[in-house]
Design a protein around this motif. Structure first.
Motif, PDB file in Angstrom:
ATOM      1  N   ALA A 262     -78.391  78.671  31.799  1.00 28.66           N
ATOM      2  CA  ALA A 262     -78.995  77.392  31.380  1.00 28.66           C
ATOM      3  C   ALA A 262     -78.822  76.342  32.473  1.00 28.66           C
ATOM      4  N   MET A 263     -77.637  76.294  33.078  1.00 27.56           N
ATOM      5  CA  MET A 263     -77.414  75.352  34.194  1.00 27.56           C
ATOM      6  C   MET A 263     -78.359  75.668  35.352  1.00 27.56           C
ATOM      7  N   LEU A 264     -78.575  76.941  35.595  1.00 27.55           N
ATOM      8  CA  LEU A 264     -79.497  77.373  36.653  1.00 27.55           C
ATOM      9  C   LEU A 264     -80.901  76.833  36.395  1.00 27.55           C
ATOM     10  N   LEU A 265     -81.342  76.938  35.153  1.00 28.48           N
ATOM     11  CA  LEU A 265     -82.671  76.414  34.824  1.00 28.48           C
ATOM     12  C   LEU A 265     -82.727  74.910  35.094  1.00 28.48           C
ATOM     13  N   ARG A 266     -81.655  74.213  34.713  1.00 28.34           N
ATOM     14  CA  ARG A 266     -81.636  72.750  34.850  1.00 28.34           C
ATOM     15  C   ARG A 266     -81.592  72.326  36.320  1.00 28.34           C
ATOM     16  N   TYR A 267     -80.665  72.886  37.087  1.00 31.80           N
ATOM     17  CA  TYR A 267     -80.423  72.367  38.436  1.00 31.80           C
ATOM     18  C   TYR A 267     -81.316  73.014  39.500  1.00 31.80           C
ATOM     19  N   SER A 268     -81.722  74.263  39.310  1.00 35.24           N
ATOM     20  CA  SER A 268     -82.538  74.895  40.355  1.00 35.24           C
ATOM     21  C   SER A 268     -84.024  74.830  40.057  1.00 35.24           C
ATOM     22  N   PHE A 269     -84.393  74.770  38.771  1.00 37.57           N
ATOM     23  CA  PHE A 269     -85.818  74.818  38.452  1.00 37.57           C
ATOM     24  C   PHE A 269     -86.301  73.617  37.639  1.00 37.57           C
ATOM     25  N   ASP A 270     -85.416  72.636  37.490  1.00 38.21           N
ATOM     26  CA  ASP A 270     -85.829  71.420  36.812  1.00 38.21           C
ATOM     27  C   ASP A 270     -86.340  71.698  35.393  1.00 38.21           C
ATOM     28  N   MET A 271     -85.793  72.720  34.745  1.00 41.06           N
ATOM     29  CA  MET A 271     -86.264  73.114  33.408  1.00 41.06           C
ATOM     30  C   MET A 271     -85.262  72.648  32.346  1.00 41.06           C
ATOM     31  N   ASP A 272     -85.121  71.335  32.271  1.00 37.22           N
ATOM     32  CA  ASP A 272     -84.110  70.764  31.385  1.00 37.22           C
ATOM     33  C   ASP A 272     -84.350  71.127  29.921  1.00 37.22           C
ATOM     34  N   GLU A 273     -85.623  71.148  29.546  1.00 44.57           N
ATOM     35  CA  GLU A 273     -85.950  71.435  28.149  1.00 44.57           C
ATOM     36  C   GLU A 273     -85.505  72.853  27.755  1.00 44.57           C
ATOM     37  N   ASP A 274     -85.781  73.808  28.630  1.00 46.17           N
ATOM     38  CA  ASP A 274     -85.365  75.186  28.353  1.00 46.17           C
ATOM     39  C   ASP A 274     -83.839  75.308  28.353  1.00 46.17           C
ATOM     40  N   ALA A 275     -83.209  74.575  29.273  1.00 44.71           N
ATOM     41  CA  ALA A 275     -81.740  74.598  29.320  1.00 44.71           C
ATOM     42  C   ALA A 275     -81.167  74.100  27.998  1.00 44.71           C
ATOM     43  N   LYS A 276     -81.729  73.011  27.524  1.00 43.58           N
ATOM     44  CA  LYS A 276     -81.238  72.436  26.253  1.00 43.58           C
ATOM     45  C   LYS A 276     -81.468  73.383  25.092  1.00 43.58           C
ATOM     46  N   LEU A 277     -82.614  74.053  25.110  1.00 41.36           N
ATOM     47  CA  LEU A 277     -82.937  75.018  24.058  1.00 41.36           C
ATOM     48  C   LEU A 277     -81.844  76.096  23.982  1.00 41.36           C
ATOM     49  N   ILE A 278     -81.480  76.603  25.140  1.00 48.32           N
ATOM     50  CA  ILE A 278     -80.457  77.654  25.188  1.00 48.32           C
ATOM     51  C   ILE A 278     -79.092  77.108  24.763  1.00 48.32           C
ATOM     52  N   GLU A 279     -78.769  75.920  25.240  1.00 44.48           N
ATOM     53  CA  GLU A 279     -77.472  75.326  24.876  1.00 44.48           C
ATOM     54  C   GLU A 279     -77.384  75.092  23.375  1.00 44.48           C
ATOM     55  N   ARG A 280     -78.487  74.621  22.808  1.00 43.70           N
ATOM     56  CA  ARG A 280     -78.505  74.375  21.364  1.00 43.70           C
ATOM     57  C   ARG A 280     -78.382  75.690  20.603  1.00 43.70           C
ATOM     58  N   ALA A 281     -79.054  76.706  21.088  1.00 40.75           N
ATOM     59  CA  ALA A 281     -78.976  78.012  20.423  1.00 40.75           C
ATOM     60  C   ALA A 281     -77.531  78.517  20.404  1.00 40.75           C
ATOM     61  N   CYS A 282     -76.835  78.367  21.510  1.00 42.70           N
ATOM     62  CA  CYS A 282     -75.429  78.814  21.574  1.00 42.70           C
ATOM     63  C   CYS A 282     -74.579  78.043  20.569  1.00 42.70           C
ATOM     64  N   THR A 283     -74.740  76.721  20.522  1.00 42.72           N
ATOM     65  CA  THR A 283     -73.964  75.911  19.573  1.00 42.72           C
ATOM     66  C   THR A 283     -74.268  76.319  18.138  1.00 42.72           C
TER      67      THR A 283
ATOM     68  N   VAL B 162     -78.040  84.838  19.814  1.00 45.27           N
ATOM     69  CA  VAL B 162     -78.598  83.715  20.588  1.00 45.27           C
ATOM     70  C   VAL B 162     -80.116  83.866  20.660  1.00 45.27           C
ATOM     71  N   ILE B 163     -80.573  85.084  20.867  1.00 44.68           N
ATOM     72  CA  ILE B 163     -82.015  85.299  20.962  1.00 44.68           C
ATOM     73  C   ILE B 163     -82.706  85.058  19.622  1.00 44.68           C
ATOM     74  N   ARG B 164     -82.065  85.487  18.561  1.00 44.51           N
ATOM     75  CA  ARG B 164     -82.658  85.229  17.240  1.00 44.51           C
ATOM     76  C   ARG B 164     -82.736  83.731  16.959  1.00 44.51           C
ATOM     77  N   GLU B 165     -81.718  83.013  17.369  1.00 42.46           N
ATOM     78  CA  GLU B 165     -81.686  81.560  17.189  1.00 42.46           C
ATOM     79  C   GLU B 165     -82.799  80.906  18.035  1.00 42.46           C
ATOM     80  N   LEU B 166     -83.004  81.428  19.244  1.00 45.94           N
ATOM     81  CA  LEU B 166     -84.072  80.903  20.092  1.00 45.94           C
ATOM     82  C   LEU B 166     -85.427  81.153  19.443  1.00 45.94           C
TER      83      LEU B 166
END
Ligand code: IPM
Ligand code: MG
Length: 370
Positions: free
Chosen positions: A311-332, A361-365
């Motif tokens: 998720a951090m990779l998506l945020r910092y390397s690909f500017d994909m903050d929305e996807d990063a948040k989606l994954i972080e929320r799924a984990c929580t 995590v995938i089911r939550e996503l």
């Protein structure tokens, strides 16, 4: 469609390949459901590379890391490689990558998620809501300073030497990353050294102070000695927002901070290089936990730190903050639903293994993206 996102995966040793496997499934999910695809290459590092090639990392792997857009690293090391000699230790894989790619800014968040507030050894009222970012300098200081080595003296004694050394440029560039992060968070930066003992610490304090006054007058800057910082992190960790410090102090303080959360298996990290003229930067992402040889191959490891590193990779390397948040929320949400791997197991929760956790995590996503 060919992807323009080139990812080098380096699963490494121990639980590395198991937790990386769950990220691969997540990447398949993104391909299917978010129409984002990655070009993935995979390579050996650490003990696995020592066994196959006689060295913890080859020049070809370093070259592949340099040409990738981002590197996702697992973990390296294990008892079977402990006696291969200092110049052939598995840890050299990560140290070489940091040095060769110029990955000077190591971002280590320590976050207490609400469902895990009881996993900490500290009282819930001390750690609830904790959200610290440690920015550790990662290509300088005593880890890489010269002179270094073990020499034999005339009287037959031996002498081991390492050198703590920082230049203005090295201090400024890592401090700048920390100031920028603080400005996007709670606007508070604490710079940590031993200016009371070490000249390199004194220079650190002077350079960070001057940079703050010059470029970041609105960020609240404080300074702390490293020993006091260790104490304050345990006494009242929520006083901190962003901490910036050198390589060795950052190594120690980030381990300490991660354990405030009680769950090493949960914490990701990013290590970033300088932005070049085309706007690109080298970057490597890895969980904070190690290779955990004791549970390797048993399917018990917590895959969340590796998933959150992605998720951090998506945020910092690909500017994909929305996807990063989606994954972080799924984990929580998965944790909130009561599923736990052994490392964060609590009364009343259901204990699951690596694969079931990744699946959840995938089911939550799926649910969130529906
Ligand atoms: C870390 C690790 C590494 C370090 C080791 C594995 C070389 O402890 O990333 O914190 O000391 O930097
Ligand atoms: Mg460490």
């Amino acid at each position: 469609m060919a992807s323009n996102k080139n990812l080098l995966m380096l699963p490494g040793d121990g639980i590395g390949p198991e937790v990386m496997h769950e990220v691969k499934r997540l990447i398949d999910w993104m391909d299917r459901r978010r129409h984002v695809s990655f070009n993935i290459t995979e390579d050996l590092v650490g003990g696995a590379a020592i066994d196959a090639r006689g060295t913890p990392i080859t020049d070809a792997t370093v070259a592949a890391a340099k040409s990738a857009d981002a590197v996702l690293f697992g973990a390296v090391g294990g008892p079977q490689w402990d006696n291969h000699g200092f110049n052939k230790r598995p840890e050299l894989a990560i140290l070489t990558l940091r040095r060769e790619l110029g990955l000077f800014a190591n971002l280590r968040p320590a976050i207490v998620l609400d469902p895990l507030v009881n996993a900490s050894t500290l009282k819930p009222e001390v750690v609830k809501g904790l959200d610290i970012m440690i920015v550790r300098e990662a290509t300088g200081g005593i880890y890489f300073g010269e002179p270094r080595g073990i020499e034999t003296l005339q009287d037959g004694q031996q002498r081991g030497v390492n050198t703590e050394v920082y230049t203005t440029h090295e201090i400024e560039r890592v401090a700048r990353v920390a100031f920028e992060l603080a400005a996007k968070r709670q606007n508070r930066l604490c710079s940590v050294e031993k200016a009371n003992v070490m000249e390199s610490g004194l220079l650190w304090r002077q350079v960070v102070t001057a940079l703050g006054q010059r470029e970041y007058p609105n960020v609240e800057l404080s300074h702390m000695y490293a020993d006091n910082c260790a104490m304050q992190l345990v006494r009242n960790p929520r006083q901190f927002d962003v901490i910036v410090t050198g390589n060795l102090f950052g190594d120690l303080l980030s381990d300490l901070a991660s354990m405030l959360t009680g769950s090493l298996g949960m914490l990701p990290s990013a290590t970033l290089g300088a932005v070049d003229s085309s706007g690109r930067r080298h970057a490597l992402y890895e969980p904070i936990h190690g290779s955990a040889p004791d549970i390797a191959g048993k399917g018990q490891a917590n895959p969340l730190a590796q998933i959150l590193s992605f998720a951090m990779l998506l945020r910092y390397s690909f500017d994909m903050d929305e996807d990063a948040k989606l994954i972080e929320r799924a984990c929580t949400n998965v944790l909130a639903s009561g599923l736990r791997t052994a490392d964060v197991m609590a009364a009343g929760c259901a204990k699951v293994g690596t694969h079931v956790m990744g699946e959840a995590v995938i089911r939550e996503l799926d649910k969130q993206a529906a």
